[in-house]
Design a protein around this motif. Structure first.
Motif, PDB file in Angstrom:
ATOM      1  N   ASP A  79      -3.871  -4.608  -0.676  1.00 36.31           N
ATOM      2  CA  ASP A  79      -2.810  -4.178  -1.607  1.00 36.31           C
ATOM      3  C   ASP A  79      -1.531  -4.993  -1.396  1.00 36.31           C
ATOM      4  O   ASP A  79      -0.785  -5.268  -2.346  1.00 36.31           O
ATOM      5  CB  ASP A  79      -2.490  -2.689  -1.398  1.00 36.31           C
TER       6      ASP A  79
ATOM      7  N   GLU B 296      -2.923   0.689   9.182  1.00 38.58           N
ATOM      8  CA  GLU B 296      -3.150  -0.225   8.051  1.00 38.58           C
ATOM      9  C   GLU B 296      -4.619  -0.670   8.024  1.00 38.58           C
ATOM     10  O   GLU B 296      -5.102  -1.316   8.954  1.00 38.58           O
ATOM     11  CB  GLU B 296      -2.240  -1.453   8.152  1.00 38.58           C
ATOM     12  N   THR B 297      -5.316  -0.333   6.942  1.00 34.45           N
ATOM     13  CA  THR B 297      -6.730  -0.710   6.802  1.00 34.45           C
ATOM     14  C   THR B 297      -6.824  -2.049   6.077  1.00 34.45           C
ATOM     15  O   THR B 297      -5.817  -2.555   5.538  1.00 34.45           O
ATOM     16  CB  THR B 297      -7.478   0.335   5.960  1.00 34.45           C
TER      17      THR B 297
ATOM     18  N   THR C  99       7.172   3.632  -4.090  1.00 32.82           N
ATOM     19  CA  THR C  99       5.773   3.198  -4.160  1.00 32.82           C
ATOM     20  C   THR C  99       5.731   1.720  -4.566  1.00 32.82           C
ATOM     21  O   THR C  99       6.759   1.141  -4.962  1.00 32.82           O
ATOM     22  CB  THR C  99       5.012   4.006  -5.228  1.00 32.82           C
TER      23      THR C  99
ATOM     24  N   LYS D  11       4.497   5.061   2.571  1.00 33.50           N
ATOM     25  CA  LYS D  11       4.868   6.451   2.895  1.00 33.50           C
ATOM     26  C   LYS D  11       5.033   6.590   4.408  1.00 33.50           C
ATOM     27  O   LYS D  11       6.030   7.152   4.885  1.00 33.50           O
ATOM     28  CB  LYS D  11       3.779   7.389   2.375  1.00 33.50           C
ATOM     29  N   ALA D  12       4.052   6.067   5.153  1.00 32.92           N
ATOM     30  CA  ALA D  12       4.129   6.172   6.621  1.00 32.92           C
ATOM     31  C   ALA D  12       5.347   5.411   7.157  1.00 32.92           C
ATOM     32  O   ALA D  12       5.917   5.780   8.184  1.00 32.92           O
ATOM     33  CB  ALA D  12       2.849   5.621   7.243  1.00 32.92           C
TER      34      ALA D  12
ATOM     35  N   ASP E 286      -5.559  -1.508   2.628  1.00 33.03           N
ATOM     36  CA  ASP E 286      -4.081  -1.493   2.563  1.00 33.03           C
ATOM     37  C   ASP E 286      -3.551  -2.926   2.544  1.00 33.03           C
ATOM     38  O   ASP E 286      -2.640  -3.264   1.784  1.00 33.03           O
ATOM     39  CB  ASP E 286      -3.489  -0.767   3.787  1.00 33.03           C
TER      40      ASP E 286
ATOM     41  N   SER F 103       0.841  -1.204   0.000  1.00 34.86           N
ATOM     42  CA  SER F 103       0.000   0.000   0.000  1.00 34.86           C
ATOM     43  C   SER F 103       0.875   1.252   0.000  1.00 34.86           C
ATOM     44  O   SER F 103       1.756   1.414   0.862  1.00 34.86           O
ATOM     45  CB  SER F 103      -0.873  -0.012   1.264  1.00 34.86           C
ATOM     46  N   ASP F 104       0.599   2.144  -0.947  1.00 36.11           N
ATOM     47  CA  ASP F 104       1.424   3.361  -1.033  1.00 36.11           C
ATOM     48  C   ASP F 104       1.329   4.227   0.219  1.00 36.11           C
ATOM     49  O   ASP F 104       2.320   4.823   0.639  1.00 36.11           O
ATOM     50  CB  ASP F 104       1.024   4.184  -2.265  1.00 36.11           C
ATOM     51  N   SER F 105       0.124   4.289   0.829  1.00 36.48           N
ATOM     52  CA  SER F 105       0.039   5.164   2.007  1.00 36.48           C
ATOM     53  C   SER F 105       0.817   4.552   3.183  1.00 36.48           C
ATOM     54  O   SER F 105       1.465   5.274   3.946  1.00 36.48           O
ATOM     55  CB  SER F 105      -1.418   5.468   2.382  1.00 36.48           C
ATOM     56  N   ILE F 106       0.804   3.219   3.295  1.00 41.76           N
ATOM     57  CA  ILE F 106       1.594   2.593   4.373  1.00 41.76           C
ATOM     58  C   ILE F 106       3.095   2.705   4.061  1.00 41.76           C
ATOM     59  O   ILE F 106       3.905   2.993   4.951  1.00 41.76           O
ATOM     60  CB  ILE F 106       1.166   1.115   4.575  1.00 41.76           C
TER      61      ILE F 106
END
Ligand code: SAM
Ligand code: SF4
Length: 465
Positions: A341, A334-335, A303, A296-297, A338, A291-294
């Motif tokens: 992904d 993490e959802t 990516t 990043k975090a 995520d 997951s790109d947002s994870i």
């Protein structure tokens, strides 16, 4: 007490964690050998016990304190019999906890981090002097600095007998530390900034390993493909360039490296995989999450699509490359989406093997301050789903080898009489019927089946690859 030769003392090192710690433990016994220490496999007989610790896994320091409790009892038993036992805590837990270890466990004589191993004889002498102090004045010797000087410059070259004991394969640390600062990871704090060993030092150590009978070397580094050692002309040499240089060592038959970061996979290293038979087609390239947002975090600074593009380039350079990775499930925030992904990137890559972990906080890392922690039962469920997928991929990868003939470095007798065992280029364990004379060389082996974690083979021809 067991009778000992006047000047010989027994050293027991308990090694936790990664291959880098295995390498460091060997270097510590090398540093102590000239001072009369020989290794024992029996902790109870040791005059000096060193715990070479790892901080990556959960509850790492609790495990060390419980081991120290056991050592206190063993020390008491040895003292009751007129002997003694000195105790040192080394490695990343020592680096991270320092004074706290000495305070909570007064039984400890020395606490020192990974950058201080070359000073071990000196620290030991200082710790021995402390032993004669009144108990209220006695202090543990602590060294958790990150010195400017290079510890590799001061460590003695690997002793041949140590090398022989290691067998046909050996680790060689070329790079230490990390400047990447992934938000979950303690390595930049415990191992310090990224440092690469000079090329000449690496080549000399590789040559001495090969002279001692080693056929396969695994280059080690927390971020091994960020290697940038200097050559004789003070030019910075990359890991790919180093591979070309090592390939010229006559007698060295296989070369591996671990662990790599996606951002440091450059063209030279990819081309080395295309050009060099010696460089094994196996790459451990952790992505941690899909997951790109994870990502990043986690501060991974790439990516999922960039990771996939790297995988495509690697496969173009070396189509049969076996891929391996590390995954963390349950990073804060993490959802379900995520996590899906992450399953998707695993499905897209098709791993030969992978290591997976539930996120756990490491004090001092940025991740430790994040809210939105994922509940334990959700982490467990995600881990099991991820591991089911990876296990299915590993099984499929093993099955795809059946019917092929692979060069196998035969390393040891098998579990059953009349059997021998070794490794395929893809790091799979291979068992086959054969005599012990096969041990020590690469043989062509036809893969005729698979078992849970290994391949079953049949000797095809007695010829070196
Ligand atoms: N340098 C390597 C990289 O960049 O991927 C890995 C180094 S670390 C020693 C090995 C693995 O431990 C990591 O790839 C990660 O998957 C896992 N790990 C590290 N810190 C963790 C944490 N706080 N919780 C769970 N797993 C962790
Ligand atoms: Fe830790 Fe690897 Fe990230 Fe460095 S690159 S901080 S060693 S996970």
């Amino acid at each position: 007490m067991t009778e000992m030769r006047a000047n010989t003392k027994k050293l027991f090192i308990k090694t936790y964690g990664c291959q880098m710690n295995v390498y460091d433990s060997d270097r510590m016994s090398d540093a102590l050998a000239p001072h009369g220490y020989e290794t024992t496999l029996d902790m109870a007989q040791a005059d000096l016990v060193l715990l070479n610790t790892c901080h990556i896994r959960e509850k790492a320091s609790e495990k060390v304190f419980s081991e120290l409790g056991r050592l206190k009892e063993l020390q008491g038993e040895r003292r009751a019999m007129g002997g003694d036992m000195m105790i040192g805590v080394a490695g990343c837990v020592a680096q991270a906890e320092g004074e706290e270890i000495a305070r909570r466990a007064p039984v400890v004589d020395m606490v020192f981090g990974p950058q201080a191993y070359h000073k071990l004889p000196d620290m030991l002498a200082r710790a021995q002097a402390q032993r004669h102090m009144h108990p209220s004045l006695k202090k543990a010797v602590i060294d958790t600095d990150f010195p400017e000087e290079d510890k590799f410059e001061h460590l003695p070259a690997a002793r041949k007998e140590v090398t022989i004991k290691r067998g046909l394969t050996a680790f060689l640390t070329v790079q230490e530390g990390c400047d990447k600062f992934c938000s979950f990871c303690v390595v930049p704090y415990t191992r310090g900034a990224e440092v690469s060993r000079p090329v000449a030092q690496v080549i000399a150590e590789a040559r001495s390993l090969v002279d001692a009978g080693v056929k396969e070397i695994t280059l080690l580094g927390q971020n091994v493909n960020a290697y940038h050692g200097l050559d004789a002309a003070d030019r910075s040499v990359s890991l790919g360039e180093l591979a070309y240089l090592l390939a010229e060592i006559s007698g060295l038959e296989r070369l591996r490296y671990t662990t790599s970061h996606p951002r440091d996979m450059d063209d030279v290293l990819m081309n080395a995989h295309r050009d060099l038979d010696i460089l094994m087609p196996y790459l451990h390239l952790p992505v941690q999450s899909g997951s790109d947002s994870i990502l990043k975090a986690m501060n991974r600074r790439h990516t999922a699509a960039e990771y996939m593009a790297i995988i495509e380039r690697i496969k173009a350079a070396r189509p049969d490359m076996a891929l391996s990775g590390d995954f963390i499930v349950g990073f804060p925030g993490e959802t379900d989406a995520d996590f899906e992904d992450t399953l998707k990137i695993i499905a897209d890559v098709g791993y030969a093997s992978a290591y997976s972990f539930k996120y756990s906080t490491r004090p001092g890392t940025p991740g430790a301050n994040l809210g939105d922690q994922v509940p334990e039962d959700v982490k467990n469920e995600r881990l099991w789903r991820l591991q089911d997928l990876v296990n299915a991929q590993t099984t499929a990868f093993h099955a795809s080898c059946v019917g092929k003939t692979l060069p196998v470095l035969i390393e040891r007798p098998g579990r059953m009489p009349g059997q021998v065992g070794g490794r395929s280029p893809y790091l799979q364990a291979v068992h086959l019927d054969g005599s012990p004379e096969l041990i020590g060389a690469i043989h062509q082996v036809e893969i005729i089946g698979t078992s849970t974690n290994s391949l079953v083979g049949r000797l095809k021809a007695v010829a070196a690859a």
